[in-house]
Scaffold this active site. Sequence first.
Site, PDB file in Angstrom:
ATOM      1  N   SER A   1     -87.381  94.722  19.215  1.00 11.96           N
ATOM      2  CA  SER A   1     -87.269  93.739  18.126  1.00 11.96           C
ATOM      3  C   SER A   1     -88.138  92.529  18.426  1.00 11.96           C
ATOM      4  CB  SER A   1     -85.816  93.296  17.960  1.00 11.96           C
ATOM      5  OG  SER A   1     -85.006  94.372  17.556  1.00 11.96           O
TER       6      SER A   1
ATOM      7  N   ARG B   1     -79.993  85.199  22.953  1.00 13.17           N
ATOM      8  CA  ARG B   1     -81.313  85.526  23.517  1.00 13.17           C
ATOM      9  C   ARG B   1     -81.922  84.354  24.285  1.00 13.17           C
ATOM     10  NH1 ARG B   1     -79.045  89.311  22.207  1.00 13.17           N
ATOM     11  NH2 ARG B   1     -79.627  90.930  20.717  1.00 13.17           N
TER      12      ARG B   1
ATOM     13  N   GLU C   1     -88.304  86.842  19.610  1.00 11.04           N
ATOM     14  CA  GLU C   1     -87.615  87.132  20.869  1.00 11.04           C
ATOM     15  C   GLU C   1     -88.637  87.298  21.982  1.00 11.04           C
ATOM     16  OE1 GLU C   1     -84.844  90.323  21.106  1.00 11.04           O
ATOM     17  OE2 GLU C   1     -83.987  89.946  19.132  1.00 11.04           O
TER      18      GLU C   1
END
Length: 308
Positions: free
Chosen positions: A228, A177, A298
Amino acid sequence: MSKHNQSSIIKINELKIFKFISLANYTTWRTGGVAEWFAEPKSINEIQILLSWALENKLACTIIGAGSNLLINDNGLKGLTICLRKLLGYKIDENNGLIEASSGENIPSLARKAAKSGLSGLEWAVGIPGTIGGASVMNAGAQGGSISELLESVKVIPLYGGNSFNITNKDLIYSYRNSRLQEEKLLVLSARFQLEPGNDVKKLLQVTNSNLSKRTSTQPYQLPSCGSVFRNPGPHKAGKLIEEAGLKGFCIGGAEVSTVHANFIVNKGHASSEDINDVIKYVQKKILERYGIKLHPEVKKLGFNSRI
């Protein structure tokens, strides 16, 4: 930043630059304040015009895509916010498996087009509510796949002057990520992917549809969210840690840790960005106290003085 009742418009040829536009309409959380200036370019030429205009007026530039991974401060954003979701276009070469896509192209849509062309590799991406540009910056992933496994290169342009150029996968320094694009003042114009050609279309579509069904049945798609919230602190799963800590259903204001999937924070209809930020910090605090694990978001945070 103070809010104004009426927005004003600057026109450069056919390009419109709006003042004081609500950014809540441009994020999947449906929160955030106003942009001081806002534009949605449809071409590289319009992007160049906007960057020059911002430079001349000494304005900071903020780039957003589908707004699916953003928490924007309730006070809004100063300077010029450029939304790339109308920067569209793609080319698919069924013979050699190459795909070139503009930054604003929708990932699930492109994943389906790839499958229908017999190209394997993007089946996992069908449930990701983002754009090619944002996915390339964040190294988006799901179902064990990620953008970095397929991406050959991106075409970028500096925000504060300069010509466009290409950056190869190797030089993007991808990790979980993350990429160098998150640190540098660059705007992604397009991306080039290498997929595997010559696959059975029916089978690809079956896998694609199965992946989508799995995501929609296990994740809270009925309420606004960003997907998420936290990165998985391997070997652990963030959602499992949060659920085991008894935080499902925890609320501050209109923001709630989803009762469907604990790594989602949903807007129950009247959440502010501050509510969501407070829930994020509370979850981090509780997981650190219970497990000694620091959860890292994230989600990208814009307009705040400090990072989450």
